[in-house]
Enzyme design. Structure first.
Site, short mmCIF file in Angstrom:
data_model
loop_
_atom_site.label_atom_id
_atom_site.label_comp_id
_atom_site.label_asym_id
_atom_site.label_seq_id
_atom_site.Cartn_x
_atom_site.Cartn_y
_atom_site.Cartn_z
N PRO A 105 9.03 27.13 -6.11
CA PRO A 105 8.50 27.37 -7.46
C PRO A 105 6.99 27.16 -7.56
O PRO A 105 6.36 27.71 -8.46
CB PRO A 105 9.26 26.36 -8.32
CG PRO A 105 9.64 25.27 -7.38
CD PRO A 105 9.94 25.97 -6.08
N LEU A 106 6.42 26.39 -6.63
CA LEU A 106 4.97 26.18 -6.63
C LEU A 106 4.26 27.08 -5.63
O LEU A 106 3.08 26.89 -5.32
CB LEU A 106 4.63 24.72 -6.31
CG LEU A 106 5.22 23.66 -7.24
CD1 LEU A 106 4.66 22.29 -6.90
CD2 LEU A 106 4.97 24.00 -8.70
N SER B 109 20.81 33.55 2.02
CA SER B 109 19.41 33.30 1.69
C SER B 109 18.57 34.47 2.20
O SER B 109 18.74 34.92 3.33
CB SER B 109 18.93 31.99 2.32
OG SER B 109 17.56 31.75 2.01
N GLN C 131 19.81 32.56 -2.14
CA GLN C 131 18.63 31.70 -2.23
C GLN C 131 17.41 32.54 -1.85
O GLN C 131 17.34 33.05 -0.73
CB GLN C 131 18.79 30.50 -1.30
CG GLN C 131 17.70 29.47 -1.44
CD GLN C 131 17.93 28.25 -0.59
OE1 GLN C 131 17.00 27.69 0.00
NE2 GLN C 131 19.19 27.79 -0.50
N GLY D 61 10.84 20.67 -3.73
CA GLY D 61 10.76 20.08 -2.40
C GLY D 61 9.74 18.98 -2.29
O GLY D 61 8.70 19.17 -1.64
N TYR E 70 16.02 22.01 9.42
CA TYR E 70 14.93 21.20 8.86
C TYR E 70 14.71 19.98 9.74
O TYR E 70 15.56 19.09 9.80
CB TYR E 70 15.25 20.76 7.43
CG TYR E 70 15.21 21.86 6.40
CD1 TYR E 70 14.66 23.11 6.67
CD2 TYR E 70 15.73 21.66 5.12
CE1 TYR E 70 14.62 24.11 5.71
CE2 TYR E 70 15.68 22.66 4.15
CZ TYR E 70 15.14 23.88 4.46
OH TYR E 70 15.10 24.87 3.51
N ARG F 140 1.99 25.17 11.00
CA ARG F 140 3.00 26.23 11.11
C ARG F 140 2.68 27.42 10.22
O ARG F 140 2.95 28.57 10.57
CB ARG F 140 4.37 25.66 10.76
CG ARG F 140 5.50 26.67 10.92
CD ARG F 140 6.84 26.01 10.69
NE ARG F 140 7.93 26.97 10.74
CZ ARG F 140 9.20 26.66 10.53
NH1 ARG F 140 9.54 25.40 10.28
NH2 ARG F 140 10.13 27.59 10.57
#
Length: 346
Positions: free
Chosen positions: A209-210, A153, A179, A289, A55, A236
């Site tokens: 979740p969104l 993940s 994940q 996030g 990140y 991106r």
């Protein structure tokens, strides 16, 4: 804030997990502002933070390290992902080999200013490395006290089971978490992965979740749609937010219908979306996030909110169980390369 067992690790985590993807150049480059967001989340009862060395090329970890300094680290369950290409073109600075795992963890510990990581996760499946090597390296890190538990993940259910077999046969520690993307528009994991994780006692961290912002309330018919606030994210993932794309037309239809349902229920679409993802019995924690304090407050408004049965039934009518509106959102190109055209027939 509700706290739930993280699989069978014996550790309890908040049902909302603070994701660190937007801390740093990719989202919010203001370190002080990001630290304030983290502190606000901790004060609200969140005790679970997830980040990755990839990140913003480690900047997210540095920000989180600053935020947890001064005595806050001990009360936080810290999850870190590794494995995505890291800030250079070195072919060995990625993946899940013993060589990279032992190097990557030291970098994360340094940037986070901590002596241990509670949950160390293989960020993307690595088909070039035998899972036996990966499990062996992670088991050794746990024995050395540098990590407490480890997980995955975007790993398909069949490979999760295979890894359990390898761990048992070779005497390694087991993957304790998975994940995966999960939201009202992306429900494929309900079919197999979530039941598999339940059977094996694996904690599930549901991210997005969104749906990358599609369930933020901003994607409605008849309104101007500007896309995500992060310019780096717009560039991106341009295809993801292209409302003119035929692949995204059904997503706009569904997001609009879900927005109307939320309006009828007297709640925000963000509340409905987060409450939906948190509710599934196989989900341990849903990763939020935020890029701004306003985003965080919108997420926190969903804490403790229970969706009535009639609203859940209406959601199932708009997007049926096990269905993903746009299959690309399943991240199948990462987790299930067998679905690529080259693997199937050409």
């Amino acid at each position: 804030m509700e706290y739930r067992p993280l699989g069978r690790t014996g550790v309890s985590v908040s049902q909302l997990c603070l994701g660190g993807m937007m801390f740093g150049a990719f989202g919010n480059p203001d370190h002080d502002d990001s630290v304030q967001i983290i502190h606000k989340a901790l004060d609200a009862g969140i005790n679970f933070i997830d980040t990755a060395d990839g990140y913003s090329a480690g900047e997210s970890e540095e920000i989180i390290g600053k935020a947890l300094a001064g005595g806050r680290r001990e009360s936080v369950v810290l999850a870190v992902k590794f494995g995505v290409p890291f800030a250079d073109n070195d072919p060995n600075h990625r993946g899940a080999s013993r060589r990279w795992i032992t190097e990557a963890v030291e970098g994360s510990l340094r940037r986070l200013q901590t002596d241990w990581i509670d949950l160390y996760q293989v960020g993307v499946p690595d088909r070039a490395t035998d899972v036996d090597e990966t499990l062996g390296a992670l088991t050794d890190l746990a024995a050395a006290g540098k990590i407490r538990s480890f997980g995955t993940s975007k790993l398909p259910a069949s490979e999760i089971v295979e890894a359990q077999w390898v761990a048992e046969r070779r005497g390694h520690g087991r993957f304790r978490s998975e994940q995966s993307p999960y939201n009202i528009l992306t429900r494929a994991i309900e079919y197999d992965l979530l039941p598999t994780c339940q059977r094996h006692g694996i904690g599930v961290m549901a991210y997005s979740p969104l749906a990358g912002g599609w369930l933020s309330g901003g994607y409605r018919k008849g309104r101007e749609i500007s896309g995500p606030g992060s310019l780096a994210r717009q560039r991106r993932f341009a295809a993801l937010y292209n409302v003119a794309s035929p692949a995204n037309a059904p997503k706009l239809d569904a997001a609009d219908a879900l927005g109307k349902l939320a309006d009828e229920a007297g709640i925000s679409l963000i509340q409905m979306a987060v409450a939906f993802a948190v509710r599934h019995p196989a989900v341990t924690s849903t990763i939020i996030g935020p890029r701004t304090m306003e985003h965080l407050e919108g997420y926190l408004a969903a804490d403790g909110f229970e969706l009535p049965a009639d609203v859940l039934d209406r959601i199932d009518e708009i997007v049926p169980p096990g269905v993903t509106v746009n299959v690309v959102d399943n991240m199948w190109h990462v987790g299930t390369p067998a679905l690529t055209a080259a693997s199937r027939r050409r």
